[in-house]
Enzyme design. Structure first.
Site, short mmCIF file in Angstrom:
data_model
loop_
_atom_site.label_atom_id
_atom_site.label_comp_id
_atom_site.label_asym_id
_atom_site.label_seq_id
_atom_site.Cartn_x
_atom_site.Cartn_y
_atom_site.Cartn_z
N HIS A 77 0.30 5.32 6.98
CA HIS A 77 0.16 5.66 5.61
C HIS A 77 0.59 7.08 5.16
O HIS A 77 -0.21 8.05 6.00
CB HIS A 77 -0.92 5.13 4.63
N ASP A 86 -4.62 7.10 10.37
CA ASP A 86 -4.14 5.66 10.90
C ASP A 86 -2.61 5.63 11.46
O ASP A 86 -2.15 4.84 12.17
CB ASP A 86 -4.30 4.54 9.97
N GLY A 131 -2.05 -4.33 1.36
CA GLY A 131 -2.06 -5.52 1.93
C GLY A 131 -1.15 -6.78 1.69
O GLY A 131 -1.16 -7.66 2.28
N SER A 155 0.57 -1.17 0.05
CA SER A 155 -0.17 -0.05 -0.23
C SER A 155 0.71 1.22 -0.09
O SER A 155 0.32 2.23 -0.61
CB SER A 155 -0.90 0.04 1.20
N ASN A 188 4.38 -5.65 5.70
CA ASN A 188 3.06 -6.42 6.24
C ASN A 188 3.57 -8.00 6.89
O ASN A 188 2.99 -8.44 7.81
CB ASN A 188 2.16 -6.85 5.17
#
Length: 239
Positions: free
Chosen positions: A215, A212, A101, A64, A129
């Site tokens: 990002h 969040d 993801g 991402s 991730n």
């Protein structure tokens, strides 16, 4: 200019880049695992439209962070790189192969589709991730090396840049330390260019990240571009 394709001017080059999900305070594993997955069909459809030019290709292959989660695709760092190359007169087709993801295993499984045409430069940004999900570190290392080997086997002259990653200490200090170590190890073992930390000067700064805390914002992506630019440009000039 779409985040899938960007233009510039000048022949080949080699580069390898590294990208990192490193957050010091805020940690939300669901979000940090890079948000919602884009439909694979959409990503492949967009990339298929991109792979139609006879211009040399720069492929950014990641999760991402590369895809530009939460912002417009033309504000993500691959698009910004394409815009800068274009402004400097370098004629490249820049492809955004980011998928939210994505893990290293997932990246390895979808890689062949992106290698139907030769990338002059392949920028690899994966692994964050894996670390956030607590995947065995040596498995992450094995997958990253397999991705590099796959590119190199098919296109020996492609320049590869590996983006270095870091993770928060939630998995324990030993895991966190070992995770950070695999990127310089891979760069040395595979003789590829290393970007020490993709999110240098961005990670942990609330002014440069979305709500969040993970990002980058549009401004954050501008700094990410500066982090990768010396390595990318060096490969282009050496081409």
């Amino acid at each position: 200019m779409s985040s899938q394709i960007f233009f510039g001017r000048n022949p080949k080059a080699k580069i390898h880049t590294i990208s990192l999900l490193f957050i010091y305070g805020i940690l939300n594993f669901t979000l940090l695992s890079c948000g919602q997955n884009q439909p694979q069909e959409k990503k492949e459809e967009q990339s298929e439209k991109s792979m139609t030019s006879d211009k040399p290709i720069i492929l950014f292959f990641g999760n991402s962070l590369t895809a530009g989660y939460g912002i417009e695709e033309d504000e993500a760092y691959p698009s910004l790189a394409g815009q800068r190359l274009d402004s400097l007169g370098y004629d490249y087709q820049v492809i955004n192969g980011g998928l939210s993801g994505e893990t290293t295993a997932g990246g390895l499984s979808r890689l062949d589709w992106f290698l139907e045409e030769k990338p002059e430069i392949f920028v690899l940004e994966l692994g964050g991730n894996d670390g956030l999900r607590g995947i065995e570190i040596e498995e992450t290392k094995k997958n990253l090396k397999a991705i590099i080997a796959t590119v190199r086997t098919k296109y020996p002259d492609t320049g590869i840049i590996l983006a270095g990653m870091q993770i928060p200490p939630n998995m324990g200090q030993d895991y966190t330390k070992r995770f950070a170590e695999i990127y310089p190890e891979i760069a040395k073992e595979e003789n590829v260019t290393l970007i020490p930390f993709l999110l240098e000067r961005v990670a942990g700064n609330p002014d440069l990240n979305l709500r969040d805390g993970i990002h980058p914002t549009e401004e954050g992506h501008k700094i990410v571009l500066e982090n990768i630019w010396p390595y990318l440009y060096a490969q282009i000039k050496d081409a």
